[in-house]
Scaffold this active site. Structure first.
Site, short mmCIF file in Angstrom:
data_model
loop_
_atom_site.label_atom_id
_atom_site.label_comp_id
_atom_site.label_asym_id
_atom_site.label_seq_id
_atom_site.Cartn_x
_atom_site.Cartn_y
_atom_site.Cartn_z
N ARG A 1 25.89 59.08 41.01
CA ARG A 1 27.26 60.10 40.67
C ARG A 1 27.16 61.08 41.23
NH1 ARG A 1 23.90 57.51 35.55
NH2 ARG A 1 22.53 58.39 36.88
N TYR B 1 29.84 54.85 42.83
CA TYR B 1 31.11 54.84 42.18
C TYR B 1 32.20 56.37 43.25
CZ TYR B 1 28.32 51.57 39.65
OH TYR B 1 27.92 50.47 39.43
N HIS C 1 33.44 48.85 46.02
CA HIS C 1 34.75 48.80 45.48
C HIS C 1 35.97 49.63 46.13
CE1 HIS C 1 32.24 49.47 41.20
NE2 HIS C 1 31.90 48.53 42.43
N GLU D 1 34.22 44.59 47.02
CA GLU D 1 34.29 43.68 45.68
C GLU D 1 35.70 43.08 44.72
OE1 GLU D 1 31.34 45.80 43.19
OE2 GLU D 1 31.48 43.79 40.93
N ASP E 1 32.24 39.22 41.89
CA ASP E 1 31.75 39.39 40.12
C ASP E 1 32.27 39.02 39.57
OD1 ASP E 1 31.78 40.70 38.02
OD2 ASP E 1 30.56 41.89 39.15
N HIS F 1 34.55 40.89 36.97
CA HIS F 1 35.17 41.21 37.00
C HIS F 1 36.77 40.34 37.58
CE1 HIS F 1 32.83 45.34 38.84
NE2 HIS F 1 32.82 44.60 38.04
N HIS G 1 27.93 38.60 42.22
CA HIS G 1 27.11 39.68 40.63
C HIS G 1 27.43 38.34 40.11
CE1 HIS G 1 27.99 43.70 42.23
NE2 HIS G 1 27.01 43.21 43.36
N HIS H 1 30.62 44.75 31.16
CA HIS H 1 29.78 43.74 30.88
C HIS H 1 28.98 43.31 29.86
CE1 HIS H 1 29.18 44.85 35.66
NE2 HIS H 1 30.65 45.03 35.11
N GLU I 1 23.84 42.30 37.34
CA GLU I 1 24.46 44.09 36.63
C GLU I 1 24.91 44.05 34.86
OE1 GLU I 1 27.67 44.21 39.65
OE2 GLU I 1 27.14 45.56 40.45
ZN ZN Z 1 31.83 45.64 36.84
FE FE Z 2 29.24 43.70 40.45
FE FE Z 3 30.46 47.40 41.09
#
Ligand code: ZN
Ligand code: FE
Ligand code: FE
Length: 284
Positions: A37, A70, A107, A144, A178, A181, A215, A230, A260
């Site tokens: 973060r 992120y 990402h 991802e 993922d 996702h 993931h 998730h 995750e």
């Molecule tokens: Zn996610």
């Molecule tokens: Fe992921």
């Molecule tokens: Fe991710």
């Protein structure tokens, strides 16, 4: 040995993740190499790096994956944000290289209004820039597959393929799939037939050889909802069985499967989710 684990905390130092991993029998795991973060990263000191390598040797855990902060947005049309993101991505890759981590999951970012084409162009320029700045690196960026919330890029195999094929050193880019996702982005894989059809599409567009990280997350939201929430394994819209399709796929014998799923500080949730996944693995 199947590579199966979870995203783990590095609270108390980067090397501490190995203890958390062995405590819950992970054969692979994922970490943030810095606060996820914050932009700022305190440089890794030689003792920390040494300790990390020592723990890896002692525990015999063959594969660790890093997830990038992120905050990065290499798809941004804002010069300031883009340059800040590229600079931070260079730092993330340098940290991975020091730790001998082979994949940095990233990402692709959000175009925040400039449009998909402009966003993809920014991503490609960013990838070219970091590759030029860090020649001869071993670590690869793993883009991802995203849920597609808002103006988030990379929620289709086609977009990911365009990003990879657009950059000059495309052999340095891998892909992270993922499950949460992909489902909410609109990819159906909850039956054996749809699973195979989806992977065929992946093969045609991106190429399965690029797939290096998976993931495993269940999803609170359903197919095509584009909402990224998730859920624990078997407790969401994916259900239990589809995770077995991935885990027992001969093509993924050397690919890390990483949870995750939601959790607090104690490992109970990871233990439970890993048990559910292990229960799906067919005896060889
Ligand atoms: Zn996610
Ligand atoms: Fe992921
Ligand atoms: Fe991710």
């Amino acid at each position: 040995m199947l590579l199966l684990g979870a995203h783990l905390s590095t609270s108390g130092g980067i090397a501490t993740a190995f203890e958390r991993a062995t405590a819950i029998n992970c054969t692979a795991f994922q970490i943030f190499s810095k606060s996820n973060r914050q932009w700022k990263a305190n440089p890794l000191n030689p003792a920390e790096i040494e300790q990390y390598h020592q723990r890896q040797t002692e525990t015999g855990i063959p594969l660790v994956v890093c997830h990038a902060t992120y905050l990065l947005n290499i798809a941004s049309s804002d010069e300031t944000i883009w340059h800040k993101s590229v600079g931070a991505l260079v730092v993330e890759l340098q940290r991975c290289e020091l730790l001998k981590i082979p994949y940095l999951v990233l990402h692709p970012g959000a175009h925040t209004g400039s449009g998909i084409e402009a966003g993809i162009a920014r991503v490609i320029t960013a990838l070219d820039t970091v590759h030029d700045r860090l020649p001869d690196y071993h670590v690869k960026i793993a883009l991802e597959i995203m849920a597609g919330q808002g103006s988030t890029m990379g929620s289709t195999f086609g977009e990911i393929a365009t990003m990879i094929n657009g950059c000059r050193q495309s052999e340095r880019v891998a892909v992270c799939f993922d499950t949460c996702h992909a489902l909410v982005a609109g990819y159906e894989f909850r039956t054996v037939e749809s699973y195979q059809a989806m992977l065929n599409e992946f093969e045609r567009t991106i190429g399965l050889a690029r797939l290096k990280v998976i993931h495993l997350n269940d999803s609170h939201k359903n197919l095509g909802s584009r909402v990224d929430r998730h859920a624990h394994i078997g407790e969401g819209c994916i259900g239990l069985d589809p995770f077995g399709y991935f885990l027992n796929d001969e093509r993924f014998k050397e690919i890390p499967f990483l949870l995750e799923t939601p959790k607090n500080d104690d490992p109970a949730d990871d233990i439970r989710n890993l048990e559910k996944l292990r229960g799906l693995i067919a005896p060889s």
